[in-house]
Design an enzyme around this catalytic site. Structure first.
Site, PDB file in Angstrom:
ATOM      1  N   CYS A  68       0.817  -1.221   0.000  1.00 21.37           N
ATOM      2  CA  CYS A  68       0.000   0.000   0.000  1.00 21.37           C
ATOM      3  C   CYS A  68       0.848   1.266   0.000  1.00 21.37           C
ATOM      4  O   CYS A  68       0.333   2.361  -0.233  1.00 21.37           O
ATOM      5  CB  CYS A  68      -0.948   0.000   1.189  1.00 21.37           C
ATOM      6  SG  CYS A  68      -1.983  -1.451   1.184  1.00 21.37           S
ATOM      7  N   HIS A  82      -2.774   6.957   3.786  1.00 22.63           N
ATOM      8  CA  HIS A  82      -3.331   5.761   3.142  1.00 22.63           C
ATOM      9  C   HIS A  82      -4.727   5.505   3.696  1.00 22.63           C
ATOM     10  O   HIS A  82      -4.953   5.505   4.915  1.00 22.63           O
ATOM     11  CB  HIS A  82      -2.405   4.571   3.413  1.00 22.63           C
ATOM     12  CG  HIS A  82      -2.968   3.279   2.929  1.00 22.63           C
ATOM     13  ND1 HIS A  82      -3.598   3.141   1.702  1.00 22.63           N
ATOM     14  CD2 HIS A  82      -3.013   2.042   3.509  1.00 22.63           C
ATOM     15  CE1 HIS A  82      -3.995   1.898   1.553  1.00 22.63           C
ATOM     16  NE2 HIS A  82      -3.661   1.211   2.634  1.00 22.63           N
ATOM     17  N   ASN A  90     -10.349   0.246   1.090  1.00 20.81           N
ATOM     18  CA  ASN A  90      -8.887   0.302   0.970  1.00 20.81           C
ATOM     19  C   ASN A  90      -8.490  -0.145  -0.447  1.00 20.81           C
ATOM     20  O   ASN A  90      -8.599  -1.323  -0.780  1.00 20.81           O
ATOM     21  CB  ASN A  90      -8.287  -0.624   2.036  1.00 20.81           C
ATOM     22  CG  ASN A  90      -6.775  -0.687   1.996  1.00 20.81           C
ATOM     23  OD1 ASN A  90      -6.150  -0.214   1.058  1.00 20.81           O
ATOM     24  ND2 ASN A  90      -6.196  -1.290   3.021  1.00 20.81           N
TER      25      ASN A  90
HETATM   26  N1  ACO Z   1     -18.306  -8.310  10.525  1.00 19.11           N
HETATM   27  C1  ACO Z   1     -18.697  -8.637  11.766  1.00 19.11           C
HETATM   28  N2  ACO Z   1     -17.845  -9.084  12.711  1.00 19.11           N
HETATM   29  C2  ACO Z   1     -16.550  -9.184  12.374  1.00 19.11           C
HETATM   30  C3  ACO Z   1     -16.071  -8.865  11.093  1.00 19.11           C
HETATM   31  C4  ACO Z   1     -17.008  -8.412  10.147  1.00 19.11           C
HETATM   32  N3  ACO Z   1     -16.677  -8.066   8.888  1.00 19.11           N
HETATM   33  N4  ACO Z   1     -14.746  -9.069  11.066  1.00 19.11           N
HETATM   34  C5  ACO Z   1     -14.376  -9.497  12.297  1.00 19.11           C
HETATM   35  N5  ACO Z   1     -15.496  -9.591  13.083  1.00 19.11           N
HETATM   36  C6  ACO Z   1     -15.561  -9.999  14.481  1.00 19.11           C
HETATM   37  C7  ACO Z   1     -14.405 -10.863  14.912  1.00 19.11           C
HETATM   38  O1  ACO Z   1     -14.645 -12.217  14.555  1.00 19.11           O
HETATM   39  C8  ACO Z   1     -14.404 -10.639  16.401  1.00 19.11           C
HETATM   40  O2  ACO Z   1     -15.414 -11.448  16.981  1.00 19.11           O
HETATM   41  P1  ACO Z   1     -15.226 -12.056  18.465  1.00 19.11           P
HETATM   42  O3  ACO Z   1     -15.112 -10.858  19.367  1.00 19.11           O
HETATM   43  O4  ACO Z   1     -16.474 -12.831  18.629  1.00 19.11           O
HETATM   44  O5  ACO Z   1     -13.969 -12.865  18.420  1.00 19.11           O
HETATM   45  C9  ACO Z   1     -14.836  -9.178  16.551  1.00 19.11           C
HETATM   46  O6  ACO Z   1     -15.465  -8.840  15.303  1.00 19.11           O
HETATM   47  C10 ACO Z   1     -13.699  -8.228  16.809  1.00 19.11           C
HETATM   48  O7  ACO Z   1     -12.669  -8.520  15.898  1.00 19.11           O
HETATM   49  P2  ACO Z   1     -11.335  -7.688  15.903  1.00 19.11           P
HETATM   50  O8  ACO Z   1     -10.440  -8.220  14.826  1.00 19.11           O
HETATM   51  O9  ACO Z   1     -10.791  -7.581  17.266  1.00 19.11           O
HETATM   52  O10 ACO Z   1     -11.886  -6.245  15.465  1.00 19.11           O
HETATM   53  P3  ACO Z   1     -11.111  -4.908  15.341  1.00 19.11           P
HETATM   54  O11 ACO Z   1     -11.782  -3.874  16.142  1.00 19.11           O
HETATM   55  O12 ACO Z   1      -9.630  -5.059  15.512  1.00 19.11           O
HETATM   56  O13 ACO Z   1     -11.373  -4.510  13.826  1.00 19.11           O
HETATM   57  C11 ACO Z   1     -10.250  -4.571  11.712  1.00 19.11           C
HETATM   58  C12 ACO Z   1     -10.934  -5.390  12.794  1.00 19.11           C
HETATM   59  C13 ACO Z   1     -11.248  -3.614  11.099  1.00 19.11           C
HETATM   60  C14 ACO Z   1      -9.725  -5.516  10.635  1.00 19.11           C
HETATM   61  C15 ACO Z   1      -9.066  -3.758  12.329  1.00 19.11           C
HETATM   62  O14 ACO Z   1      -8.271  -4.592  13.124  1.00 19.11           O
HETATM   63  C16 ACO Z   1      -8.208  -3.100  11.266  1.00 19.11           C
HETATM   64  O15 ACO Z   1      -8.637  -2.220  10.581  1.00 19.11           O
HETATM   65  N6  ACO Z   1      -6.957  -3.521  11.146  1.00 19.11           N
HETATM   66  C17 ACO Z   1      -6.082  -2.979  10.120  1.00 19.11           C
HETATM   67  C18 ACO Z   1      -6.484  -3.527   8.794  1.00 19.11           C
HETATM   68  C19 ACO Z   1      -5.762  -2.886   7.652  1.00 19.11           C
HETATM   69  O16 ACO Z   1      -5.573  -1.697   7.620  1.00 19.11           O
HETATM   70  N7  ACO Z   1      -5.375  -3.720   6.714  1.00 19.11           N
HETATM   71  C20 ACO Z   1      -4.734  -3.358   5.536  1.00 19.11           C
HETATM   72  C21 ACO Z   1      -3.403  -2.742   5.836  1.00 19.11           C
HETATM   73  S1  ACO Z   1      -2.212  -2.933   4.616  1.00 19.11           S
HETATM   74  C22 ACO Z   1      -2.968  -2.655   3.270  1.00 19.11           C
HETATM   75  O17 ACO Z   1      -3.555  -1.631   3.142  1.00 19.11           O
HETATM   76  C23 ACO Z   1      -3.017  -3.777   2.292  1.00 19.11           C
END
Ligand code: ACO
Length: 326
Positions: free
Chosen positions: A108, A242, A272
């Site tokens: 990215c 980003h 993204n």
């Molecule tokens: N819908 C509903 N529930 C979901 C989803 C979804 N799409 N995805 C995950 N969950 C659930 C999980 O299973 C978990 O359930 P549990 O509590 O029963 O175990 C709960 O939601 C919380 O999950 P977390 O992973 O802890 O949620 P978090 O608040 O961390 O958010 C997210 C997840 C949005 C992916 C966040 O961690 C994030 O944005 N991380 C960075 C991602 C990123 O930027 N990636 C790309 C970077 S590099 C590039 O750009 C290629």
């Protein structure tokens, strides 16, 4: 080096969070509160090459540079259907260019890596006019049965024409090995000497880890660039980050104690789009007349690797045909 032309292109198909909730165990409220994303554009009828060409043509047209005057084409791309030839070389003939080209995978942060390389080529006199195209189809790396990753991404392309000038002031690039937190693996052919069949592995992401790495790395890059140039957070007119997650952008903004208006976003509409994201943002802001002459911009991106890139620049307005900025 300075930017003299911009372009972007998005697939026609708009996919809402509710549409995703039709086949994934997710909801509009989960996606919007955790990421800020409302919709994304996904490739359906078009190809990534077509999007890239549309974005590149807009950048060429707005720059006033003829295709044959382009000395180099750098294409930022993580993956597409072709391993070879490069996506850059596929774009040359339709654009009317016949210059050297290569693809760059800086995840990215690829657009900022491309800008850094273009700046070096221009400074050393290797090239004068360089077209940078960032074209990405992350929807094609995701496992669409997994809600954790597929809801985050959108497809898109952006393009910047750069040439000699006084726009860019500083770059900071970093790299580190954190393969396990974010990867997409493609299988290669087996050989008579290595018959171990590898399976393609759609995007694997440890979301929380990536979140922490991203915030930490972006803050470090932005602080370093500010310090290196003896600037304060207040001296930056716009932070173009980003477009991965609104909460990541908010965490960086809170650290810098800067107002929301200085952090324009469009991830709400596009998700993204990997290395295309900052270029799409620049193109939109520039065409809307929101980037004014002399504005100080700080670009910062992070991605799989883990790699990061930041750039400090002064903006020069671009005149577009048929837009508010004309
Ligand atoms: N819908 C509903 N529930 C979901 C989803 C979804 N799409 N995805 C995950 N969950 C659930 C999980 O299973 C978990 O359930 P549990 O509590 O029963 O175990 C709960 O939601 C919380 O999950 P977390 O992973 O802890 O949620 P978090 O608040 O961390 O958010 C997210 C997840 C949005 C992916 C966040 O961690 C994030 O944005 N991380 C960075 C991602 C990123 O930027 N990636 C790309 C970077 S590099 C590039 O750009 C290629």
């Amino acid at each position: 080096m300075k930017i003299i032309g911009t372009g972007s292109a998005l697939p026609e198909k708009v996919v809402t969070n509710d549409m995703l909730a039709g086949f994934l165990d997710t909801s509009d409220s989960w996606i919007t509160t955790r990421t800020g994303i409302h919709t994304r554009h996904l490739l359906s009828k078009e190809t990534l090459g077509e999007l890239a060409i549309t974005a590149a043509q807009a950048a060429i047209e707005s720059s006033g540079i003829a295709p044959e005057e382009i000395d180099y084409l750098i294409c930022s791309n993580v993956a597409n259907s072709y391993v070879s030839p490069s996506l850059g070389s596929i774009l040359l003939a339709p654009l009317g260019c016949c210059c050297p080209c290569f693809d760059l995978n800086g995840a990215c942060a690829g657009l900022i890596y491309s800008l850094d390389i273009a700046d070096s080529f221009i400074k050393t006199g290797r090239a004068k006019n360089i077209l940078i195209v960032a074209a990405e189809e992350p929807s094609r790396f995701c496992n669409w049965h997994e809600r954790e990753t597929s809801v985050l991404f959108g497809d898109g392309a952006s393009a910047l024409m750069v040439t000699e000038g006084e726009g860019f002031k500083d770059f900071r690039l970093t790299g580190d090995t954190h393969t396990d937190v974010l990867y997409y693996k493609r299988s290669l052919e087996t050989t008579p000497f290595d018959r171990v069949e590898e399976k393609t592995m759609p995007l694997v992401m440890q979301g929380r880890e990536v979140f922490k790495l991203a915030v930490r790395a972006c803050i470090k890059d932005v602080d370093t660039v500010l310090e290196h140039n003896r600037l304060k957070g207040d001296d930056i007119d716009l932070y173009l980050l980003h477009q991965a997650n609104l909460r990541i952008i908010d965490s960086i903004r809170e650290h810098l104690e800067q107002p929301k208006e200085k952090f324009p976003t469009n991830l709400q509409n596009y998700g993204n789009t990997s290395s295309a994201s900052i270029g799409i943002l620049i193109d939109e802001l520039s065409r809307e007349g929101k980037l004014k002459d002399g504005m100080t911009l700080l670009l910062s991106a992070f991605g799989g690797g883990f790699v990061t890139g930041a750039a400090l620049m002064k903006w020069s307005e671009i005149k577009y045909k048929d837009t508010a900025n004309e």
